[in-house]
Design an enzyme around this catalytic site. Structure first.
Site, PDB file in Angstrom:
ATOM      1  N   PRO A   9       9.362   3.904  -5.839  1.00  0.00           N
ATOM      2  CA  PRO A   9       9.632   3.316  -4.522  1.00  0.00           C
ATOM      3  C   PRO A   9      10.593   4.131  -3.653  1.00  0.00           C
ATOM      4  O   PRO A   9      10.395   4.238  -2.439  1.00  0.00           O
ATOM      5  CB  PRO A   9      10.239   1.953  -4.854  1.00  0.00           C
ATOM      6  CG  PRO A   9       9.800   1.654  -6.233  1.00  0.00           C
ATOM      7  CD  PRO A   9       9.627   2.971  -6.926  1.00  0.00           C
ATOM      8  N   LYS A  10      11.625   4.723  -4.263  1.00  0.00           N
ATOM      9  CA  LYS A  10      12.594   5.482  -3.466  1.00  0.00           C
ATOM     10  C   LYS A  10      11.959   6.724  -2.871  1.00  0.00           C
ATOM     11  O   LYS A  10      12.090   7.004  -1.676  1.00  0.00           O
ATOM     12  CB  LYS A  10      13.812   5.851  -4.309  1.00  0.00           C
ATOM     13  CG  LYS A  10      14.955   6.398  -3.459  1.00  0.00           C
ATOM     14  CD  LYS A  10      15.229   7.809  -3.799  1.00  0.00           C
ATOM     15  CE  LYS A  10      16.405   8.303  -2.969  1.00  0.00           C
ATOM     16  NZ  LYS A  10      16.637   9.695  -3.123  1.00  0.00           N
ATOM     17  N   VAL A  11      11.246   7.492  -3.689  1.00  0.00           N
ATOM     18  CA  VAL A  11      10.603   8.718  -3.197  1.00  0.00           C
ATOM     19  C   VAL A  11       9.524   8.372  -2.174  1.00  0.00           C
ATOM     20  O   VAL A  11       9.416   9.027  -1.135  1.00  0.00           O
ATOM     21  CB  VAL A  11      10.023   9.544  -4.368  1.00  0.00           C
ATOM     22  CG1 VAL A  11       9.147  10.677  -3.865  1.00  0.00           C
ATOM     23  CG2 VAL A  11      11.155  10.084  -5.234  1.00  0.00           C
ATOM     24  N   SER A  13       9.445   5.825  -0.190  1.00  0.00           N
ATOM     25  CA  SER A  13      10.127   5.443   1.050  1.00  0.00           C
ATOM     26  C   SER A  13      10.660   6.659   1.787  1.00  0.00           C
ATOM     27  O   SER A  13      10.593   6.723   3.018  1.00  0.00           O
ATOM     28  CB  SER A  13      11.271   4.476   0.755  1.00  0.00           C
ATOM     29  OG  SER A  13      10.784   3.244   0.304  1.00  0.00           O
ATOM     30  N   CYS A  14      11.190   7.631   1.051  1.00  0.00           N
ATOM     31  CA  CYS A  14      11.687   8.867   1.682  1.00  0.00           C
ATOM     32  C   CYS A  14      10.553   9.622   2.367  1.00  0.00           C
ATOM     33  O   CYS A  14      10.709  10.112   3.484  1.00  0.00           O
ATOM     34  CB  CYS A  14      12.351   9.768   0.646  1.00  0.00           C
ATOM     35  SG  CYS A  14      13.976   9.212   0.114  1.00  0.00           S
TER      36      CYS A  14
END
Length: 71
Positions: A9-11, A13-14
């Site tokens: 999810p973090k990557v 979103s980035c």
């Protein structure tokens, strides 16, 4: 994007925020979780920051990581 092996999810979103200019993407990592804990009530929903919450996330990160440390 999260269906790609190794992309969480973090990557994802980035990528959405920086590559596709999806300003409502809000990448969360250790630093952002610290900022949210420091400045917002427990359980704060970043969606309340509106359609430009990704830009706000970057400002919060930069301010906490670089401006506050420089004091």
């Amino acid at each position: 994007l999260c269906e790609i092996h190794g992309v969480g999810p973090k990557v994802a979103s980035c990528v959405l925020l920086f590559a596709f200019e999806k300003y409502d993407a809000f990448p969360k990592d250790v630093w952002i979780n610290r900022v949210l804990d420091k400045y917002f009530e427990k359980g704060f929903d970043p969606d309340l920051l509106g359609e430009y919450k990704g830009i706000i996330q970057q400002w919060l990160f930069y301010n906490e990581r670089y401006v506050e440390e420089g004091k």
